[in-house]
Design a protein around this motif. Sequence first.
Motif, short mmCIF file in Angstrom:
data_model
loop_
_atom_site.label_atom_id
_atom_site.label_comp_id
_atom_site.label_asym_id
_atom_site.label_seq_id
_atom_site.Cartn_x
_atom_site.Cartn_y
_atom_site.Cartn_z
N ASP A 1 10.37 -32.19 -22.42
CA ASP A 1 11.48 -31.28 -22.93
C ASP A 1 12.54 -30.89 -21.93
N ALA A 2 12.56 -31.50 -20.98
CA ALA A 2 13.65 -31.17 -19.72
C ALA A 2 15.03 -31.72 -20.28
N HIS A 3 16.06 -31.14 -19.96
CA HIS A 3 17.17 -31.62 -20.51
C HIS A 3 18.02 -32.48 -19.44
N VAL A 4 17.80 -33.89 -19.85
CA VAL A 4 18.51 -34.83 -19.05
C VAL A 4 20.15 -35.15 -19.44
N GLU A 5 21.12 -34.48 -18.79
CA GLU A 5 22.37 -34.37 -19.29
C GLU A 5 22.68 -36.13 -19.12
N LYS A 6 22.74 -36.67 -18.01
CA LYS A 6 23.20 -37.86 -18.04
C LYS A 6 22.56 -38.76 -16.67
N LEU A 7 22.54 -39.73 -16.54
CA LEU A 7 21.75 -40.61 -15.48
C LEU A 7 22.98 -41.73 -15.06
N MET A 8 23.26 -41.47 -13.65
CA MET A 8 24.41 -41.97 -13.37
C MET A 8 23.78 -43.09 -12.02
N ASP A 9 24.07 -44.37 -12.26
CA ASP A 9 23.52 -45.26 -11.38
C ASP A 9 24.66 -46.13 -10.66
N SER A 10 24.45 -46.39 -9.38
CA SER A 10 25.49 -46.88 -8.66
C SER A 10 25.71 -48.27 -8.68
N ARG A 11 24.74 -48.96 -9.20
CA ARG A 11 24.79 -50.34 -9.69
C ARG A 11 25.63 -50.70 -10.60
N LEU A 12 26.22 -51.78 -10.72
CA LEU A 12 27.22 -52.06 -11.74
C LEU A 12 26.70 -52.49 -12.96
N GLU A 13 25.56 -53.31 -13.06
CA GLU A 13 24.95 -53.79 -14.53
C GLU A 13 23.64 -53.72 -14.37
#
Lengths: 664, 354
Positions: A306-318
Amino acid sequence: MLYGHQVDLEHPLSFKLNGMEVNGFLGDTILSATIAGETPGAGVRDGYELALDETLAMPVELVGDKTSPHAALPMERTPAVNGAEFVTPGYSSSLGLSGWVDRFTKQARTSLNVDFSKRCPVPGPWFDLPCDEVLEVDLLIVGGGIAGLSAAVQAASTVDSTLLVERRPYCGGDAVLFGQLANESAPDAVISSLKSKLAAAPNVSVFTHSEVLGISGLYARVHRVDVVDGRPRSRILRVSAKKIIIATGSSDRIPVFSGNRLPRVVGLSAAFHLGSAYGVWPSGAFAIVTNNNTAYRFALLANDADAHVEKLMDSRLEPQSRFAEFAKAYGIRSEAGLRPKEVKQDPSSHRLDLQMELAWEGGSSRIKPMQLEGVVVSGGWLPRLSLWQMAGGRITPNETSLALSGTGEVEGVALAGSCSGWHSNSAVMQSGAKAVQVLFGRKPSRIVDLHVDPAFESPDGVLPFGLSQNLQEPPAFFDFGISLASHGGKPHPGFLDGLFGDREASRSDDNFTDRALSLGDLSAMFALGQFTRDEFEVISRERAISPTSLRTSLQTTKETEPGIGLGAAHLPEFLAGRFGANARVWTVAFSDHGQFEVGYLVYASSDIADPRQALGVIVGQTGQGTLALLSQSLCEPGRRVLVLGSRGHRAATVLEEFTSQPKN
Amino acid sequence: MNVEFAVLGSTPMAAVLAGALAKLHGRKVSWVGRFAHPLRPQRGFDMSVSPLTRPETWQLLRECTPEFTALVDGMEVTERVDPLFVARQHHGVELISHMHNIAAGFGYSIERQAISDEYSLAVQFRDAVRVLRRPFAQLAQNWLTECGVHVVPTNDVSIQQKKSGVLHLKGIGETIVAQQVVLADDDAIFLHAKPQQIASYFSTVPTLGYLIEPVGEMKSSVVHDVESGLTIYQRKNGALDCVAPDLSQNIESRICSHVDRGNSVRLAGKTNFEVLRSKDGAAFVGEIGSAKPVLLGGFGATGLFQTPAIARLLTGNGTDFEKSYFEARRIAKNLDVRTNIAEFLPLDVPGNLT
């Protein structure tokens, strides 16, 4: 498990740290309870705040127990004790003006307020303490992850005595974070099974809360924390082992960008262990910044808790990953092709402003900053090879992937698990057993590592960098830990700094490189192209070292008073031939009966003061008078000479040849 | 490429010698070397004074130091320092006493200091010159290019001596044909001279380099403990660079003795390497047997400051004094040939390990 497998929520406790009341539960460490209590800051360096984590946790002492250096305890390995009162070194209970300001601005609740500008973070004093106890075992296993546990189980049936040392309060390592591949058993089930087998093995001892500080030959120095009569205690053990297995796993790398160690910016592994072991998940909306698939797995675990992951951002393109697919199915937002640029702390709200940018070449456009309660960062994984290097092994970086490998051979020492390059849990487990077989002369079994086709499971991306040209931005650290090697983060220059600054240091954009460095620091610098592969090997040997204090056990003694030479009996070699082959030692006398110092030069007359034209030199003092080594031309009783030295000149008379004259 | 001189070596001395040959003497020169990475602990120092006991060496330094500073003027790689020389025991005290009076005789500003009860004698030079190796490494390549030196930034080169007497340098992507190769530092000599020749002509001294985390301000930014051969340099931020012959753990005690009690003296880096030294402790210049490369070594901290004279010697322009000075220091297996030049040898001091 996701809500804290180490803590007992039925048994709350509280203790004091630097005067603050900290609440926790039975099973907490001092560090986990402190971070759970919303104290994410360790202190300040040059005006920039630093996050409190297991790599920058100050040693603490029980109040009233400060006289012995053994009183110092590591926050991250010391169990929280109800009613205890701890302080960090140098803490004063008197608040002072800044303390009162902190109290009213709530600063004291959010940071331990250690001033790292005055006092660099140092390793615990246990690095320099003499040992309390000597242990002898047949096999020492360093690390209680799947590889170490598996090695211990293998050893239980074949080796007389085994000691497994694990720095955390529990075994299991990072296997649950990494997850399993298809057809593999769930890691927590594997860990439980291995632990059960060990519990039934009387010839295997497991020391948790214990860290191997160094290995030399087949000796290891271990720092252990245990609780005796309700009080935590620190002990130094010297373990003599016939064989050693290093199964220390991997540490997570930190993406290098401005602000990457501000409070509430947390490394992936630290965030996972705080959450899974102690139930301390990031509070409020947080983002994950990564270049690898494990971060998606963490997002799933955090989401389950139940933690709030707002967004995951990945430096890889695909990026492709089974965990990414699951995350998408759970509704976790993610975006590829973004790398971190900088993170700043809003001074009023303590929230973080995270600035990302496009990750592809030439794509430096900024995107809209995000305001968050926390950021979890992950720049990939680095095998923990420091002990391997201390033991005599080599560390070789791969020129292309920049990954590090433990290479070379060390008699009686073997690597196992992910620090030796195995990926899947099953291979890591097999490698532990194989290390025992190899070290004890048994036929080793073949290890089968499982890999998923890169089309379905993208490899880790390159370490993300977001280095600012403005060196007064918050520092971009190269690694977690106490070295604090970083890019930027320089204090604003004062008026005189340009005139009197350190020219040796000022030509570099990097800071604190005059402290012992970590392999993570060097790995980041290598990724930045600061040195070649060959240089990496040399520099890692010379600089990625344990920052121990120098030994001062031997005393040198003062032997003589100035001006009293050894006399004619021991003319030094550097006087050989200086005044000709026939120079002799004669006594000379001064008109005022005074003495002259060794080294004063003797001239034939007062109109010469060139040392190259000196015809003699004072070499000592004996009961017969002042001794001079003289050119043959001056060796004449009654000859008047001038003696010239740093304190002036005087006339003297040559008396007679010194009787016990050695050959010059 | 054809050159008159190929100077091999990765120290400031090697680079400045190459620059001097080109800039002051108009010779066609290649410099082949690669400076140590700045993260590595220091392996040596370059300073205009050191514990020397031969008047002729002080005279040479007195003459050459201004020439050297003029030669590198504009690089901003020098600083003024007041180095402290200390001794506890008879031999060290004797050495410092002799050095003190000779240097003073040549006009050096040098005075006694009462720094602590631990030392029997301490003297401090005023206004010595030190070269900052890390900035030098960053700026030297441009400076060499401006001097007209052909720069080959590598150590990975092989030397072949042809019947004609010229030397071919290979393995660097080009062949350099040199009339004369100069091996201008220990690493170059170790790489290119035969090990048995090195063993028969020189002593090999195991040496340690330490980098120490910043500590409180020392009595002087440069301290040289003459008995152990330990040199400590304190950077502006308090970190210490220390270099010493690897005699025993006693070196660490000696380092600590120069730091205020209460400071923990924490290791930030450590290296070990070997230093070549002539058996009499004096510098050496010349060829080994029939091999053509000229070897330069054993100069200690002051070698860099003697490069103007060495460049004159190599180009046949040396003064009579310089010719006789270096002739006395020609490489020789038989020490009887090298008379009247012996210098103080820390390793030979009896009792300094007690």
